[in-house]
Design a protein around this motif. Structure first.
Motif, PDB file in Angstrom:
ATOM      1  N   LEU A  66      57.519  53.905 -36.461  1.00  0.00           N
ATOM      2  CA  LEU A  66      57.131  53.693 -37.853  1.00  0.00           C
ATOM      3  C   LEU A  66      56.461  52.346 -38.094  1.00  0.00           C
ATOM      4  CD1 LEU A  66      60.323  55.126 -39.614  1.00  0.00           C
ATOM      5  CD2 LEU A  66      58.177  56.310 -39.055  1.00  0.00           C
ATOM      6  N   ASN A  67      56.388  51.503 -37.075  1.00  0.00           N
ATOM      7  CA  ASN A  67      55.820  50.158 -37.226  1.00  0.00           C
ATOM      8  C   ASN A  67      54.308  50.211 -36.965  1.00  0.00           C
ATOM      9  OD1 ASN A  67      55.158  47.445 -37.173  1.00  0.00           O
ATOM     10  ND2 ASN A  67      56.978  46.849 -36.017  1.00  0.00           N
ATOM     11  N   ALA A  68      53.574  50.669 -37.963  1.00  0.00           N
ATOM     12  CA  ALA A  68      52.127  50.860 -37.824  1.00  0.00           C
ATOM     13  C   ALA A  68      51.376  49.580 -37.462  1.00  0.00           C
ATOM     14  CB  ALA A  68      51.556  51.486 -39.098  1.00  0.00           C
ATOM     15  N   GLY A 107      67.307  56.695 -42.259  1.00  0.00           N
ATOM     16  CA  GLY A 107      67.815  57.476 -41.131  1.00  0.00           C
ATOM     17  C   GLY A 107      67.549  56.786 -39.808  1.00  0.00           C
ATOM     18  N   ARG A 108      66.924  57.526 -38.889  1.00  0.00           N
ATOM     19  CA  ARG A 108      66.636  56.978 -37.570  1.00  0.00           C
ATOM     20  C   ARG A 108      65.189  57.321 -37.196  1.00  0.00           C
ATOM     21  NH1 ARG A 108      70.979  54.711 -35.858  1.00  0.00           N
ATOM     22  NH2 ARG A 108      70.369  54.334 -33.721  1.00  0.00           N
ATOM     23  N   SER A 109      64.603  56.460 -36.364  1.00  0.00           N
ATOM     24  CA  SER A 109      63.245  56.700 -35.886  1.00  0.00           C
ATOM     25  C   SER A 109      63.205  56.494 -34.376  1.00  0.00           C
ATOM     26  CB  SER A 109      62.240  55.777 -36.587  1.00  0.00           C
ATOM     27  OG  SER A 109      62.537  54.430 -36.285  1.00  0.00           O
ATOM     28  N   ALA A 110      62.162  56.987 -33.775  1.00  0.00           N
ATOM     29  CA  ALA A 110      62.023  56.922 -32.318  1.00  0.00           C
ATOM     30  C   ALA A 110      61.444  55.592 -31.869  1.00  0.00           C
ATOM     31  CB  ALA A 110      61.126  58.061 -31.829  1.00  0.00           C
ATOM     32  N   LYS A 156      59.107  58.232 -25.067  1.00  0.00           N
ATOM     33  CA  LYS A 156      59.633  58.237 -26.435  1.00  0.00           C
ATOM     34  C   LYS A 156      61.146  58.398 -26.370  1.00  0.00           C
ATOM     35  CE  LYS A 156      58.826  60.509 -30.863  1.00  0.00           C
ATOM     36  NZ  LYS A 156      57.971  61.475 -31.573  1.00  0.00           N
ATOM     37  N   ARG A 157      61.862  57.576 -27.146  1.00  0.00           N
ATOM     38  CA  ARG A 157      63.317  57.656 -27.255  1.00  0.00           C
ATOM     39  C   ARG A 157      63.660  58.072 -28.680  1.00  0.00           C
ATOM     40  NH1 ARG A 157      66.196  53.009 -23.800  1.00  0.00           N
ATOM     41  NH2 ARG A 157      64.664  52.830 -22.150  1.00  0.00           N
ATOM     42  N   PRO A 158      63.939  59.348 -28.903  1.00  0.00           N
ATOM     43  CA  PRO A 158      64.238  59.821 -30.263  1.00  0.00           C
ATOM     44  C   PRO A 158      65.485  59.145 -30.845  1.00  0.00           C
ATOM     45  CG  PRO A 158      63.822  61.658 -28.772  1.00  0.00           C
ATOM     46  CD  PRO A 158      63.936  60.428 -27.928  1.00  0.00           C
ATOM     47  N   GLY A 159      65.441  58.866 -32.145  1.00  0.00           N
ATOM     48  CA  GLY A 159      66.593  58.331 -32.855  1.00  0.00           C
ATOM     49  C   GLY A 159      67.065  56.961 -32.396  1.00  0.00           C
TER      50      GLY A 159
END
Length: 172
Positions: free
Chosen positions: A124-126, A152-155, A142-145
């Protein structure tokens, strides 16, 4: 000591210098202003005491007493490196400080003959993703959550940049 000067749009001039253990105190507020789970002064002291960890700090030119603009901390093991953390004070974000810090780390690693550099970044860190992509990083995992967010949670995206040094065997 490395002294790579650059100017941002607000007429402040910064230099990029090598991080020292004494800088740990200055890193804590920058990290806390950037991350939901900031590192402590003890965390930074411990890392900066490791032989294979290095980093750079952006200081206002001619004003060492001012709070630094940001820092990058990395680890080099054999020929592979990873960015452990990079943080830029909120008031200096999107003004070239992060790019200058990453450039210093990349130059250091190239001179150390590292072959690749890894990092993890919140999907989410554009702004960070744009910076890393502009520097030639490619997503390799990619590491989900992985990260906790307000909603919530992001990858965590694992990214890699090849640094151009490759050992070639005889007979090739």
């Amino acid at each position: 000591m490395m002294g790579l000067p650059f100017d941002n749009l607000r007429q402040r001039s910064f230099v990029i210098e090598t991080l020292a253990r004494e800088d740990a105190t200055h890193l804590v507020p920058i990290h806390a202003g950037t991350f939901r789970q900031p590192w402590s002064e003890d965390d930074f002291h411990a890392l900066l005491g490791e032989a294979n960890v290095f980093g750079f700090i952006a200081r206002e030119e001619g004003n060492r007493a001012a709070q630094p603009g940001g820092f990058v901390l990395a680890r080099l093991v054999l020929d592979e490196a990873e960015i452990l953390t990079i943080a830029v004070a909120p008031q200096f974000q999107r003004k070239g400080v992060g790019h200058a810090l990453m450039d210093a780390a990349l130059r250091h690693l190239y001179n150390a003959r590292a072959t690749m550099l890894f990092l993890e970044v919140d999907e989410l860190n554009a702004p960070a993703l744009a910076l890393y992509r502009s520097l030639g990083f490619k997503q390799v995992g990619k590491r989900p959550g992985y990260y906790e967010t307000p909603s919530g949670r992001s990858a965590a995206l694992t990214m890699r940049r090849d640094l151009g040094h490759r050992e070639t065997g005889s007979g090739r």
